[in-house]
Design a protein around this motif. Sequence first.
Motif, PDB file in Angstrom:
ATOM      1  N   THR A 146       0.817  -1.213   0.000  1.00  0.00           N
ATOM      2  CA  THR A 146       0.000   0.000   0.000  1.00  0.00           C
ATOM      3  C   THR A 146       0.850   1.262   0.000  1.00  0.00           C
ATOM      4  N   VAL A 147       1.880   1.301   0.830  1.00  0.00           N
ATOM      5  CA  VAL A 147       2.750   2.478   0.891  1.00  0.00           C
ATOM      6  C   VAL A 147       3.523   2.626  -0.418  1.00  0.00           C
ATOM      7  N   THR A 148       3.970   1.515  -0.990  1.00  0.00           N
ATOM      8  CA  THR A 148       4.670   1.577  -2.278  1.00  0.00           C
ATOM      9  C   THR A 148       3.766   2.159  -3.349  1.00  0.00           C
ATOM     10  N   ARG A 149       2.513   1.726  -3.373  1.00  0.00           N
ATOM     11  CA  ARG A 149       1.558   2.238  -4.364  1.00  0.00           C
ATOM     12  C   ARG A 149       1.365   3.749  -4.212  1.00  0.00           C
ATOM     13  N   ALA A 150       1.277   4.209  -2.975  1.00  0.00           N
ATOM     14  CA  ALA A 150       1.073   5.636  -2.734  1.00  0.00           C
ATOM     15  C   ALA A 150       2.282   6.457  -3.161  1.00  0.00           C
ATOM     16  N   LEU A 151       3.484   5.939  -2.935  1.00  0.00           N
ATOM     17  CA  LEU A 151       4.689   6.707  -3.234  1.00  0.00           C
ATOM     18  C   LEU A 151       5.046   6.684  -4.713  1.00  0.00           C
ATOM     19  N   THR A 152       4.909   5.545  -5.371  1.00  0.00           N
ATOM     20  CA  THR A 152       5.296   5.473  -6.776  1.00  0.00           C
ATOM     21  C   THR A 152       4.292   6.161  -7.691  1.00  0.00           C
ATOM     22  N   ASP A 153       2.997   6.073  -7.356  1.00  0.00           N
ATOM     23  CA  ASP A 153       1.955   6.621  -8.237  1.00  0.00           C
ATOM     24  C   ASP A 153       1.382   7.946  -7.721  1.00  0.00           C
ATOM     25  N   THR A 154       0.751   7.902  -6.559  1.00  0.00           N
ATOM     26  CA  THR A 154       0.037   9.076  -6.075  1.00  0.00           C
ATOM     27  C   THR A 154       0.959  10.256  -5.809  1.00  0.00           C
ATOM     28  N   ALA A 155       2.125  10.022  -5.228  1.00  0.00           N
ATOM     29  CA  ALA A 155       3.031  11.133  -4.926  1.00  0.00           C
ATOM     30  C   ALA A 155       3.465  11.847  -6.207  1.00  0.00           C
ATOM     31  N   ALA A 156       3.722  11.090  -7.277  1.00  0.00           N
ATOM     32  CA  ALA A 156       4.112  11.713  -8.546  1.00  0.00           C
ATOM     33  C   ALA A 156       2.970  12.543  -9.123  1.00  0.00           C
ATOM     34  N   GLN A 157       1.758  12.016  -9.067  1.00  0.00           N
ATOM     35  CA  GLN A 157       0.599  12.767  -9.573  1.00  0.00           C
ATOM     36  C   GLN A 157       0.343  14.011  -8.725  1.00  0.00           C
ATOM     37  N   ALA A 158       0.497  13.889  -7.417  1.00  0.00           N
ATOM     38  CA  ALA A 158       0.293  15.043  -6.535  1.00  0.00           C
ATOM     39  C   ALA A 158       1.329  16.125  -6.802  1.00  0.00           C
TER      40      ALA A 158
ATOM     41  N   ALA B 131      -3.285   2.204   4.530  1.00  0.00           N
ATOM     42  CA  ALA B 131      -3.580   3.210   3.508  1.00  0.00           C
ATOM     43  C   ALA B 131      -3.371   4.615   4.064  1.00  0.00           C
ATOM     44  N   GLU B 132      -3.750   4.834   5.317  1.00  0.00           N
ATOM     45  CA  GLU B 132      -3.508   6.142   5.936  1.00  0.00           C
ATOM     46  C   GLU B 132      -2.010   6.425   6.034  1.00  0.00           C
ATOM     47  N   LEU B 133      -1.231   5.376   6.309  1.00  0.00           N
ATOM     48  CA  LEU B 133       0.222   5.531   6.332  1.00  0.00           C
ATOM     49  C   LEU B 133       0.738   5.884   4.939  1.00  0.00           C
ATOM     50  N   GLY B 134       0.139   5.286   3.906  1.00  0.00           N
ATOM     51  CA  GLY B 134       0.520   5.610   2.534  1.00  0.00           C
ATOM     52  C   GLY B 134       0.218   7.066   2.199  1.00  0.00           C
ATOM     53  N   VAL B 135      -0.935   7.555   2.630  1.00  0.00           N
ATOM     54  CA  VAL B 135      -1.290   8.960   2.395  1.00  0.00           C
ATOM     55  C   VAL B 135      -0.291   9.873   3.105  1.00  0.00           C
ATOM     56  N   LEU B 136       0.057   9.526   4.345  1.00  0.00           N
ATOM     57  CA  LEU B 136       1.028  10.317   5.106  1.00  0.00           C
ATOM     58  C   LEU B 136       2.384  10.320   4.398  1.00  0.00           C
ATOM     59  N   ALA B 137       2.844   9.162   3.949  1.00  0.00           N
ATOM     60  CA  ALA B 137       4.152   9.067   3.298  1.00  0.00           C
ATOM     61  C   ALA B 137       4.184   9.883   2.008  1.00  0.00           C
ATOM     62  N   ALA B 138       3.123   9.782   1.196  1.00  0.00           N
ATOM     63  CA  ALA B 138       3.072  10.551  -0.050  1.00  0.00           C
ATOM     64  C   ALA B 138       3.068  12.050   0.239  1.00  0.00           C
ATOM     65  N   THR B 139       2.316  12.453   1.251  1.00  0.00           N
ATOM     66  CA  THR B 139       2.246  13.871   1.597  1.00  0.00           C
ATOM     67  C   THR B 139       3.595  14.405   2.039  1.00  0.00           C
ATOM     68  N   GLU B 140       4.295  13.655   2.897  1.00  0.00           N
ATOM     69  CA  GLU B 140       5.589  14.110   3.393  1.00  0.00           C
ATOM     70  C   GLU B 140       6.634  14.136   2.288  1.00  0.00           C
ATOM     71  N   LEU B 141       6.574  13.194   1.356  1.00  0.00           N
ATOM     72  CA  LEU B 141       7.540  13.194   0.253  1.00  0.00           C
ATOM     73  C   LEU B 141       7.319  14.407  -0.649  1.00  0.00           C
ATOM     74  N   VAL B 142       6.075  14.673  -1.004  1.00  0.00           N
ATOM     75  CA  VAL B 142       5.785  15.827  -1.862  1.00  0.00           C
ATOM     76  C   VAL B 142       6.155  17.121  -1.147  1.00  0.00           C
ATOM     77  N   ARG B 143       5.868  17.200   0.145  1.00  0.00           N
ATOM     78  CA  ARG B 143       6.204  18.408   0.901  1.00  0.00           C
ATOM     79  C   ARG B 143       7.717  18.625   0.927  1.00  0.00           C
ATOM     80  N   ALA B 144       8.477  17.537   1.120  1.00  0.00           N
ATOM     81  CA  ALA B 144       9.936  17.659   1.160  1.00  0.00           C
ATOM     82  C   ALA B 144      10.482  18.097  -0.196  1.00  0.00           C
TER      83      ALA B 144
END
Length: 481
Positions: A241-253, A342-355
Amino acid sequence: MNAPDTTTAPRRPATAWPLENALISAALAAQRVSWIDAPARAFGLTPFTRQSLTRQVLAQLRRTASGRPTRLRTAFGTFLMPLTADDATSLVGVADEAGARGTVTALTAEGRRLRLTPHTAMPVIPGAVRDRVRAAADEEAAEIYAARRTDDSLARADWCALATRLARRIVLGDGAADDSLVSAILEAAARAEDSTEYAARAAALRRRLDPYVHADSPDGLVAADVAADARDAVVEHALETVTRALTDTAAQALALVTVQPLMPATDRTERAVHEALRRYPPLAATVHEVHAPFAWDDLAVEAGTEILCATAWLRDLDEAQGHDSHDPSAALCAAPAPCAAAELGVLAATELVRALTRLAEPVVLAPRLTADSLPAELPVASLRIALADAEHGPRDTDTRPVADGYLPPAVGQSPAHYATFAAAGARSLEEHARKLADCARQSGWNHDAFGEQCRMTLLAHAKRCARAASDARRAADWLAN
């Protein structure tokens, strides 16, 4: 005298009309042809785009079926399809409670099925590990920033390599940061063609995870607080789940950040991640296999039924009709209940984009995005993003032609001459890394521990070549400027 029995036996779901079946089949097929919307948009005929036509078909189905789940016979299989998001959640939830839900697969736009790990409760509150996630995201964001090409663009392969590295650090601990074989086996298991192949790859994954999951003092954010006999399932689901959020959602965000209007007292990073999950859910459609009969409301669902939850379609239709009940984490996990992973995935994607946005200003090179007309889909494979130096602005690439992020050959014994050699060496090393990684992904390595060791060696060589290529690119950039 006995009172009359007023109970009603469950009935079978209604079947859609032949024309409706054909239209749903066409809608499913159309998802594979991304250019099909171009003529309609070029002539301003928005009602004839795939999104609008699919919305009309679903609205028609809702009317004829009174909003009840309907059996569809399509060119891609026979499905029981809920027609509202609430019914989809309830139907899958009842199947789960009855112990009737079996294998769950994600249905991609290309029509391919990807097997999902079973949802497993994670006894870790994401908010409690925010600082550790943020620290890891800051470090990996610096690596992503350093991996830019000479035109500031990010290669998709570099993004995925570093995003999966961050996912491993978050879930398994820093000791797993460089073990890219874990992520490779996880992806291979999802793409297994049948249950036999999946079982073999799942067993290989558990062997690979064992040193991190069952250590005396697990380092990961998940494993440390989970009973030993439940760690495998928890860690596998969290990692996926976290991998999915970081590889896909973080890039789109990161792309959506570039077109977001300024809104006081709001976090643009959180808005971008939530918008990416709402518009482009990684699990746009899931198929839930039913292996035992059960009853939902007044409907009898038979064993062998496949429930199609077209999450993206239903959400789009609900929004068009003025109903919006978006839960960001629901786009990352197919479970009918809230998912901490999934909530952890959302948090990880958010922190990566913010950084990343603290380090640089993102620029979308392709496709063209405008705030008032975002595309109906944003495939990450075709998304090209650059990270421009925030203090200096985007580099001027018009004064020197760039092809695929590399400078063309120069002449003379100037620094630019040596920059050319460095860039050519980087390109050669990158190609060598790609070939090694392709070799490591071959299925022949899956059968035993020796094969996994060989694959790990190949991937280690590929990583060293990729790191050397990155260093050579930075040297070329320094010489050229």
